[in-house]
Design an enzyme around this catalytic site. Structure first.
Site, mmCIF file in Angstrom:
data_model
loop_
_atom_site.group_PDB
_atom_site.id
_atom_site.type_symbol
_atom_site.label_atom_id
_atom_site.label_comp_id
_atom_site.label_asym_id
_atom_site.label_seq_id
_atom_site.Cartn_x
_atom_site.Cartn_y
_atom_site.Cartn_z
ATOM 1 N N ASP A 1 -10.701 3.055 4.143
ATOM 2 C CA ASP A 1 -11.465 1.731 4.475
ATOM 3 C C ASP A 1 -12.680 1.805 3.478
ATOM 4 O OD1 ASP A 1 -9.331 -0.765 4.268
ATOM 5 O OD2 ASP A 1 -8.953 0.095 6.612
ATOM 6 N N GLN B 1 -5.059 -1.662 9.395
ATOM 7 C CA GLN B 1 -4.402 -2.970 9.221
ATOM 8 C C GLN B 1 -5.592 -4.516 10.031
ATOM 9 O OE1 GLN B 1 -3.703 -3.566 5.658
ATOM 10 N NE2 GLN B 1 -3.992 -5.392 6.032
ATOM 11 N N LYS C 1 0.951 -0.844 -0.145
ATOM 12 C CA LYS C 1 -0.301 0.267 0.255
ATOM 13 C C LYS C 1 0.994 1.107 -0.189
ATOM 14 C CE LYS C 1 -3.563 -2.362 2.022
ATOM 15 N NZ LYS C 1 -4.717 -2.868 3.550
#
Ligand code: GUN
Length: 311
Positions: free
Chosen positions: A132, A109, A65
């Site tokens: 997200d 995460q 990422k």
């Protein structure tokens, strides 16, 4: 809904959807927009990632990422917190990032260590920075058709479908997955396209009878641990002419070689959904940034910039 000026021939060859090629085109558009807005506002978009503990898969995904951010001009910073970080310590970091005007996207995460409540952490992220799309407000928005900050993997899947040049309305999609990251948000994105949706999971009876009904089969089981393990989706489980999207990584769920000659389209692993997920994260960071900048600087009219690809 396909707003990118692309034809399916650009990234589909011999029934195979080239997610890598489509993701590259999306990254190019994102990079151009990032350059333009960075010049306009004087600061670049910035993503902050947080990992708690040492999970090798999480470390690898987050590294990818950051690398992707760098390639398109998005600034990024990563926090690697020790496994024994308390929930309060993590909440304090999130609150600090929520109020930092130079941070536009926050990504914690998953999975988190067992002593930390995932829902509490995700709910604490400022929804405008929730790249997200997991926070309650963004899930609520998705229920009402708003896709601006929705989960990256499902968004990557529907973006591929949107660009196939086929009429999706009225198709029957079967999703083999009911996770909060993939299956559940995907239901909404498919319904937004007037697709009929069936969700299968570990308690589903006679799975092949259900998957054989699918015009679009999306599998995200991820049970195969090596290339020698048996496929989860075999050719006899798929209707002729179906569209097959394989979300599993690093070993796909679907018997790609056997399916390739009977499907309308299929995604490979690697090079299918994976690169699209990262491209959608970049798009979400850009969307979050343009929304925040437009709100803090009402003289600019870039708020519309966040609707780059998704209407
Ligand atoms: N873990 C696996 N996939 C994801 C994702 O898309 N976002 C976050 N935050 N964690 C994940």
């Amino acid at each position: 809904m396909a707003l990118l000026d692309l034809k399916s021939e650009d990234y589909c060859e011999d029934h195979v959807i080239n997610g890598k090629a489509l993701a590259k085109k999306i990254r190019k558009v994102v990079a151009m927009e990032v350059a333009r807005l960075t010049e306009l506002h004087g600061i670049p978009p910035k993503l902050v990632t947080v990992i708690v503990g040492y999970n090798p898969a999480s470390q690898m995904y987050v590294r990818m990422k950051h690398k992707a951010c760098k390639r398109v001009g998005i600034a990024s910073e990563g926090y690697n917190l020790p496994e024994d970080t308390s929930q309060d310590e993590l909440l304090n970091l999130i609150r600090r990032l929520n109020y930092d005007p130079n941070v536009h996207g926050i990504l914690v995460q998953l999975p988190l260590p067992k002593h930390i409540d995932e829902e509490t952490i995700i709910s604490a992220i400022n929804p405008d920075k929730d790249v997200d799309g997991f926070s309650p407000r963004n899930i609520y928005r998705l229920f009402y058709g708003g896709e601006m900050l929705s989960a990256a993997t499902p968004q990557g899947i529907v973006t591929m479908l949107d660009h196939l040049g086929v009429e999706l309305a009225g198709m029957h999609a079967v999703i083999v997955n009911r996770s909060t990251i993939v299956g559940k948000p995907l239901i909404m994105l498919l319904l937004n396209r007037d697709i009929t949706v069936t969700v299968a999971h570990s308690h589903t009876k006679d799975l092949p009878a259900i998957t054989r009904q699918a015009d679009i089969l999306i599998s995200a089981v991820g049970r195969r641990k090596s290339a020698d393990d048996p496929y989860f989706i075999t050719a006899d489980m798929v209707k002729d002419g179906a569209i097959v999207i394989d979300v599993a990584s690093p070993f796909g769920d679907c018997d790609f070689d056997a399916l390739k000659c009977k499907v309308l389209f299929i995604t490979p692993v690697p090079g299918g959904v994976g690169p699209m997920t990262i491209a959608m994260l970049l798009k979400n960071v850009l969307a979050a940034y343009s929304f925040q900048m437009a709100r803090t600087n009402i003289l600019t009219s870039d708020a519309i910039g966040y609707g780059l690809f998704v209407s």
